[in-house]
Design a protein around this motif. Structure first.
Motif, PDB file in Angstrom:
ATOM      1  N   THR A  35       7.277  -4.190  -1.608  1.00  0.00           N
ATOM      2  CA  THR A  35       7.927  -2.904  -2.020  1.00  0.00           C
ATOM      3  C   THR A  35       7.709  -1.830  -2.146  1.00  0.00           C
ATOM      4  O   THR A  35       7.028  -2.301  -4.074  1.00  0.00           O
ATOM      5  N   TYR A  36       6.599  -1.192  -1.882  1.00  0.00           N
ATOM      6  CA  TYR A  36       6.334   0.274  -2.538  1.00  0.00           C
ATOM      7  C   TYR A  36       7.700   0.795  -2.371  1.00  0.00           C
ATOM      8  O   TYR A  36       8.168   1.631  -1.639  1.00  0.00           O
ATOM      9  N   SER A  37       7.427   2.155  -3.637  1.00  0.00           N
ATOM     10  CA  SER A  37       9.190   3.142  -3.396  1.00  0.00           C
ATOM     11  C   SER A  37       8.724   4.093  -4.395  1.00  0.00           C
ATOM     12  O   SER A  37       8.399   3.595  -5.443  1.00  0.00           O
ATOM     13  N   ILE A  38       9.332   5.037  -4.463  1.00  0.00           N
ATOM     14  CA  ILE A  38       9.015   6.246  -5.363  1.00  0.00           C
ATOM     15  C   ILE A  38      10.787   6.376  -6.201  1.00  0.00           C
ATOM     16  O   ILE A  38      11.472   7.072  -4.337  1.00  0.00           O
ATOM     17  N   SER A  39      11.931   6.568  -6.528  1.00  0.00           N
ATOM     18  CA  SER A  39      12.728   7.244  -6.125  1.00  0.00           C
ATOM     19  C   SER A  39      13.073   7.821  -7.953  1.00  0.00           C
ATOM     20  O   SER A  39      12.742   7.635  -8.732  1.00  0.00           O
ATOM     21  N   GLY A  40      14.212   8.546  -8.108  1.00  0.00           N
ATOM     22  CA  GLY A  40      14.730  10.002  -9.036  1.00  0.00           C
ATOM     23  C   GLY A  40      15.684   9.900  -8.330  1.00  0.00           C
ATOM     24  O   GLY A  40      16.356  10.116  -8.011  1.00  0.00           O
ATOM     25  N   THR A  41      15.558  11.256  -9.310  1.00  0.00           N
ATOM     26  CA  THR A  41      17.006  12.247  -9.193  1.00  0.00           C
ATOM     27  C   THR A  41      16.511  14.005 -10.069  1.00  0.00           C
ATOM     28  O   THR A  41      15.346  13.570  -9.859  1.00  0.00           O
ATOM     29  N   THR A  81      15.057   7.982  -2.607  1.00  0.00           N
ATOM     30  CA  THR A  81      14.228   6.771  -2.693  1.00  0.00           C
ATOM     31  C   THR A  81      13.107   7.478  -0.951  1.00  0.00           C
ATOM     32  O   THR A  81      13.774   7.402  -0.680  1.00  0.00           O
ATOM     33  N   ILE A  82      12.162   7.348  -2.183  1.00  0.00           N
ATOM     34  CA  ILE A  82      10.841   7.558  -1.068  1.00  0.00           C
ATOM     35  C   ILE A  82      10.433   6.168  -0.944  1.00  0.00           C
ATOM     36  O   ILE A  82       9.592   5.721  -1.631  1.00  0.00           O
ATOM     37  N   GLU A  83      10.227   5.841   0.531  1.00  0.00           N
ATOM     38  CA  GLU A  83      10.142   3.747   1.103  1.00  0.00           C
ATOM     39  C   GLU A  83       8.202   3.856   1.639  1.00  0.00           C
ATOM     40  O   GLU A  83       7.845   5.024   2.197  1.00  0.00           O
ATOM     41  N   LEU A  84       7.498   3.985   0.840  1.00  0.00           N
ATOM     42  CA  LEU A  84       6.204   3.790   1.251  1.00  0.00           C
ATOM     43  C   LEU A  84       5.810   2.569   2.703  1.00  0.00           C
ATOM     44  O   LEU A  84       5.877   1.310   1.201  1.00  0.00           O
ATOM     45  N   ASP A  85       4.471   2.622   2.516  1.00  0.00           N
ATOM     46  CA  ASP A  85       3.885   1.989   2.876  1.00  0.00           C
ATOM     47  C   ASP A  85       3.111   0.793   2.647  1.00  0.00           C
ATOM     48  O   ASP A  85       2.040  -0.220   2.775  1.00  0.00           O
ATOM     49  N   ALA A  86       1.853   1.299   1.242  1.00  0.00           N
ATOM     50  CA  ALA A  86       1.459   1.103   0.538  1.00  0.00           C
ATOM     51  C   ALA A  86       0.590   1.388  -0.794  1.00  0.00           C
ATOM     52  O   ALA A  86       1.422   2.393  -0.657  1.00  0.00           O
ATOM     53  N   ALA A  87       0.506   0.763  -1.022  1.00  0.00           N
ATOM     54  CA  ALA A  87       0.565   0.854  -3.027  1.00  0.00           C
ATOM     55  C   ALA A  87      -0.766   1.955  -2.969  1.00  0.00           C
ATOM     56  O   ALA A  87      -1.566   2.321  -2.605  1.00  0.00           O
ATOM     57  N   GLY A  88      -1.044   2.564  -4.078  1.00  0.00           N
ATOM     58  CA  GLY A  88      -1.965   3.659  -4.527  1.00  0.00           C
ATOM     59  C   GLY A  88      -1.371   5.022  -5.285  1.00  0.00           C
ATOM     60  O   GLY A  88      -0.512   4.486  -6.110  1.00  0.00           O
TER      61      GLY A  88
END
Length: 384
Positions: A35-41, A81-88
């Motif tokens: 699971t790769y994601s970015i989250s915050g406010t 929250t942004i769900e991503l397909d891959a690390a990077g």
């Protein structure tokens, strides 16, 4: 949540496959997909309307291929929250994307913020994502504005303003703004801009109403017809008085921007620039429109006219009373342009029986065209 190189949609994550261990009757449990994601406010200024939160967007831009994954900010919790397909590594941008509300463009005056908290894209740092990245927060501030007026010819269709726009973008891609032109006053205001050198474009949609067979030319601040020739505004605060008078050019009926059109040309942009720059007027129709005849050939007299107009139709030039060419008289079409070409040393023609011929109606060959342009380039410092 949407994913694409230009904000389209893309299929989701890969599916884990069961693995059969060779030489064994045991079957491995399905592997868990990473699971790769970015989250915050995201927060906005205390005195900004709370409903602005509903129009905010967060982009994750891959540093590998430039693809963009984006989500809207929750207007109640201000979280995302942004769900991503891959690390990077990803550039993360927080901004108001703007939108159309029926016939009205809506964009709030909030500056784009780049992770980890800068208004400059060049000064930002890519975020390394190798799992679930939390706490990627942003505090948005008010942006800068650019305002002015757009004036159109008096004979313009009353609805011209609906097709007109003003666009701005900082040279480093930190922010952009789009504005409609006010129907009554011609005024516009670009909002949400970041500090830095900024280019301004004034234009109308391709399907804008024509004026006596003519259409508006796209212009850039500083009376330029190409963006890289425009004057840049160094935004350090709000800017006013960025005004423009729109100009019209012949509508070329046999040149079209749409590849599906039967008169589409691969060189649509170049041909329309030629018309906007006043280098060609085409072949006029009674209704004020014109044809360019893109598959036609160019005669030597027309080439002389093209170069003369490209030089700005110099008002200091006085055509001689006596022609330097035996086959060109003072009544020959484009006489002034042809003799200017000779005076500038761009063309000397042919020597026949001790006299010079220009052969104005002959088709110009590609090698001669190269020579004309080569010699013209040597004179640009003098002509400018």
């Amino acid at each position: 949540m949407s994913t694409a190189s230009s904000r389209g949609r893309r299929l989701g994550a890969s599916v884990a496959l069961s693995t059969l261990i060779a030489g064994s009757l045991l079957i491995a449990a399905p592997a868990q997909a990473a699971t790769y994601s970015i989250s915050g406010t995201v927060t906005i200024p205390d005195d900004a309307p709370a409903d602005w939160l509903a129009d905010l967007q967060v982009d994750a831009i891959s540093t590998v291929d430039g693809s963009v994954t984006y989500v809207d900010v929750d207007p109640v919790t201000s979280a995302y929250t942004i769900e991503l397909d891959a690390a990077g590594q990803y550039e993360v941008a927080f901004y108001d994307a703007g939108y159309w509300d029926e016939d009205t463009w809506i964009q709030h005056n909030l500056a784009t913020t780049w992770w980890p908290g800068t208004l400059s894209r060049d000064a930002s740092a890519p975020l390394t994502v190798d799992g679930v990245e939390t706490g990627i927060d942003a505090d948005l501030q008010y942006g800068l504005t650019v305002s002015g007026t757009v004036t159109a010819p008096t004979a313009t269709d009353p609805d011209w303003w609906w097709y007109s726009y003003v666009y701005a973008q900082t040279t480093d891609g930190s922010s952009w703004g789009y504005a409609q032109v006010d129907a009554a006053t011609g005024a516009y205001t670009l909002v949400g801009l970041n500090p830095g050198e900024t280019g301004i474009e004034f234009g109308t949609d391709i399907d804008a109403p024509m004026i006596d067979g003519k259409q508006f030319a796209t212009e850039y601040w500083g009376d330029a017809l190409k963006p890289w020739q425009s004057e840049l505004i160094d935004l350090t605060g709000d800017f006013a008085g960025i005004d423009v008078d729109l100009v019209t050019v012949p509508y070329l009926t046999d040149v079209h921007w749409d590849p599906a059109s039967p008169v589409y040309s691969d060189f649509d942009t170049e041909i329309r620039w030629l018309a906007a720059a006043g280098i060609t007027t085409g072949y006029a129709h009674a209704d004020g429109t014109a044809e360019f005849r893109p598959q036609g050939t160019v005669t030597r007299d027309a080439m002389a006219a093209f170069l003369y107009r490209y030089a700005g139709s110099p008002d200091w030039w006085q055509a001689p009373r006596r022609s330097p060419f035996s086959d060109v008289t003072t009544t020959t079409p484009f006489y002034s342009e042809i003799t200017w070409l000779a005076e500038m040393g761009i063309s000397s023609g042919w020597t026949v029986s001790g006299k010079q011929q220009f052969r104005p109606l002959a088709h110009i060959k590609r090698d001669a065209m190269a020579a004309f342009l080569y010699r013209y380039d040597d004179l640009e410092w003098y002509l400018s």
